[in-house]
Motif scaffolding. Structure first.
Motif, PDB file in Angstrom:
ATOM      1  N   ALA A  80      17.864 -28.476  -2.504  1.00 16.51           N
ATOM      2  CA  ALA A  80      18.364 -29.259  -1.657  1.00 16.51           C
ATOM      3  C   ALA A  80      17.671 -30.826  -2.158  1.00 16.51           C
ATOM      4  N   ASP A  81      16.391 -30.590  -2.244  1.00 18.12           N
ATOM      5  CA  ASP A  81      15.953 -31.831  -2.345  1.00 18.12           C
ATOM      6  C   ASP A  81      16.054 -32.429  -3.930  1.00 18.12           C
ATOM      7  N   TYR A  82      16.264 -31.396  -4.750  1.00 20.28           N
ATOM      8  CA  TYR A  82      16.776 -31.937  -6.051  1.00 20.28           C
ATOM      9  C   TYR A  82      18.099 -32.395  -6.365  1.00 20.28           C
ATOM     10  N   PRO A 117      22.603 -35.840  -7.296  1.00 21.85           N
ATOM     11  CA  PRO A 117      23.786 -35.259  -6.886  1.00 21.85           C
ATOM     12  C   PRO A 117      24.331 -34.613  -8.032  1.00 21.85           C
ATOM     13  N   LEU A 118      24.999 -33.431  -7.769  1.00 19.72           N
ATOM     14  CA  LEU A 118      25.979 -32.691  -8.710  1.00 19.72           C
ATOM     15  C   LEU A 118      27.220 -33.334  -9.144  1.00 19.72           C
ATOM     16  N   HIS A 119      27.847 -34.367  -7.934  1.00 19.92           N
ATOM     17  CA  HIS A 119      28.743 -35.148  -8.086  1.00 19.92           C
ATOM     18  C   HIS A 119      29.012 -36.106  -7.226  1.00 19.92           C
ATOM     19  N   TRP A 120      29.596 -37.236  -7.467  1.00 24.09           N
ATOM     20  CA  TRP A 120      29.191 -38.433  -6.455  1.00 24.09           C
ATOM     21  C   TRP A 120      29.801 -38.182  -4.955  1.00 24.09           C
ATOM     22  N   SER A 121      30.817 -36.970  -4.904  1.00 25.77           N
ATOM     23  CA  SER A 121      31.482 -36.711  -3.623  1.00 25.77           C
ATOM     24  C   SER A 121      30.403 -35.912  -3.002  1.00 25.77           C
ATOM     25  N   GLN A 122      29.449 -35.648  -3.355  1.00 26.18           N
ATOM     26  CA  GLN A 122      28.365 -34.923  -2.639  1.00 26.18           C
ATOM     27  C   GLN A 122      28.259 -35.266  -1.157  1.00 26.18           C
ATOM     28  N   LYS A 123      28.235 -34.201  -0.206  1.00 26.10           N
ATOM     29  CA  LYS A 123      28.087 -34.767   1.249  1.00 26.10           C
ATOM     30  C   LYS A 123      27.299 -33.395   1.862  1.00 26.10           C
ATOM     31  N   GLU A 124      26.291 -33.839   2.427  1.00 26.03           N
ATOM     32  CA  GLU A 124      25.301 -32.899   3.201  1.00 26.03           C
ATOM     33  C   GLU A 124      25.982 -32.457   4.461  1.00 26.03           C
ATOM     34  N   ILE A 125      26.572 -31.207   4.550  1.00 29.52           N
ATOM     35  CA  ILE A 125      27.283 -31.063   5.842  1.00 29.52           C
ATOM     36  C   ILE A 125      26.500 -29.930   6.983  1.00 29.52           C
ATOM     37  N   ASN A 154      36.972 -36.752 -10.255  1.00 32.57           N
ATOM     38  CA  ASN A 154      36.770 -35.729  -9.422  1.00 32.57           C
ATOM     39  C   ASN A 154      36.366 -34.672 -10.700  1.00 32.57           C
ATOM     40  N   SER A 155      35.815 -35.126 -11.710  1.00 33.47           N
ATOM     41  CA  SER A 155      35.348 -34.121 -12.870  1.00 33.47           C
ATOM     42  C   SER A 155      33.822 -34.186 -12.728  1.00 33.47           C
ATOM     43  N   VAL A 156      33.162 -32.969 -13.082  1.00 35.23           N
ATOM     44  CA  VAL A 156      31.846 -32.802 -13.273  1.00 35.23           C
ATOM     45  C   VAL A 156      31.625 -32.819 -14.648  1.00 35.23           C
ATOM     46  N   GLY A 157      31.062 -33.619 -15.393  1.00 36.18           N
ATOM     47  CA  GLY A 157      31.141 -33.924 -16.848  1.00 36.18           C
ATOM     48  C   GLY A 157      32.248 -34.463 -17.669  1.00 36.18           C
ATOM     49  N   ILE A 158      32.726 -33.910 -18.804  1.00 37.31           N
ATOM     50  CA  ILE A 158      33.943 -34.916 -19.230  1.00 37.31           C
ATOM     51  C   ILE A 158      35.082 -34.080 -19.445  1.00 37.31           C
ATOM     52  N   TRP A 159      35.368 -32.775 -18.841  1.00 40.79           N
ATOM     53  CA  TRP A 159      36.514 -32.131 -19.002  1.00 40.79           C
ATOM     54  C   TRP A 159      37.588 -32.646 -17.663  1.00 40.79           C
ATOM     55  N   VAL A 160      38.703 -32.678 -18.204  1.00 39.00           N
ATOM     56  CA  VAL A 160      39.610 -33.167 -17.228  1.00 39.00           C
ATOM     57  C   VAL A 160      40.889 -32.733 -17.495  1.00 39.00           C
TER      58      VAL A 160
END
Length: 305
Positions: A231-233, A238-246, A207-213
């Motif tokens: 949005a195309d970028y 993706p900013l994070h693997w959990s990214q979901k287009e809603i 659940n981390s963006v980068g290495i900070w936990v």
């Protein structure tokens, strides 16, 4: 990387790139490869030797389609979630292959500088395999002087071309993440350690963006609104693997995430400028406002302007 391994990677990468190739087609491509520095011919015996080595090193099999003119192709044998390591190795090799082939154009192919520390990779990976403690002299950005420490490595992660080790820092009595480029000296000790049975690197950073936990924090739902171009970028990287287009419209696209609210996330979002807007949660919006106010105050009171 020694010559046989380079040639094995070339063979695997070539088959993956072209999907299916006959032995004659492989011979032709090997003849034109910059790795063929001794102008050798790819013999059938060498091909099968490389094929066996590849199947030993990587979770793949090289099959031959007899019905399609005896053409060779790659079959992945690992679970999909284990593909990332193979993909990373081959992408790195592919870049090196292309750049190496174009080395005469060194003044026209500009590469980003990679932070130091990669010279320690072999020792660290050996320590990971053998569960042996590391003795380091480490220069943290938070400390004015280098300090002596002992580190039990659990896992490694690459973020923005910088290598990090996650593990237990004896002197701090806790799990920490350190950067390879800040290591001044490193030696592997004979002292063995045991990784906690419930530790999984993928879960730790999930659940981390980068290495900070922060292990005391809980991931939160984050919703951002982006311009169609941004949005195309975000779709491509993706900013994070959990990214979901809603929600998708002609004027904006909304994305949802499940992440820790940390400083790395704040800086990442600020770096996208006015191409995005955070819709929730309020705590993240407040952090962004605070950071922006601080920046505005700094530049507003800059006497040089």
């Amino acid at each position: 990387m020694n010559r046989p391994v380079k040639r094995q990677l070339w063979l695997l990468n070539t088959l993956l790139r072209y999907k299916k190739l006959s032995f004659k087609e492989l011979q032709s491509k090997w003849k034109d490869s910059y790795l063929n520095d001794d102008d050798s011919e790819l013999s059938l015996r060498t091909f099968h030797g490389h094929k066996d080595a590849i199947e030993e090193l990587f979770p793949v099999k090289i099959e031959c389609d007899v019905a399609d003119g005896y053409r060779y192709y790659v079959v992945k044998t690992s679970p999909k979630e284990q593909d990332s390591m193979l993909e990373w190795i081959l992408n790195s090799f592919n870049i090196a292959d292309i750049v190496g082939d174009a080395r005469s154009m060194h003044d026209r192919i500009l590469l980003e500088k990679i932070p130091g520390g990669t010279e320690y990779l072999e020792d660290i990976i050996s320590s990971l395999k053998d569960n042996k403690e590391l003795h380091l002299i480490y220069q943290s950005y938070k400390h004015p002087e280098p300090y002596d420490c002992h580190f039990q490595p659990y896992a490694m992660k690459v973020v923005r071309q910088r290598w990090y080790i996650l593990g237990y820092l004896i002197e701090s009595k806790g799990v920490r993440t350190i950067s390879l480029d800040r290591i001044q000296t490193l030696e592997t000790t004979k002292k063995k350690f045991t990784i906690p049975k419930d530790f999984y690197a993928k879960d730790y950073f999930m659940n981390s963006v980068g290495i900070w936990v922060n292990e005391e924090d809980k991931p939160q739902k984050v919703v951002i609104r982006s311009s169609p171009v941004m949005a195309d970028y975000l779709r491509s990287l993706p900013l994070h693997w959990s990214q979901k287009e809603i929600e998708t419209t002609d004027k904006y696209v909304d994305f949802e995430y499940h992440v820790f609210i940390n400083h790395e996330l704040v800086l990442n979002l600020l770096g996208k400028g006015n191409s995005i807007e955070v819709l929730e949660p309020k705590t993240l919006i407040s952090q962004l406002q605070k950071e922006l106010k601080s920046l505005l105050f700094k530049y507003k009171n800059n006497s040089k302007v």
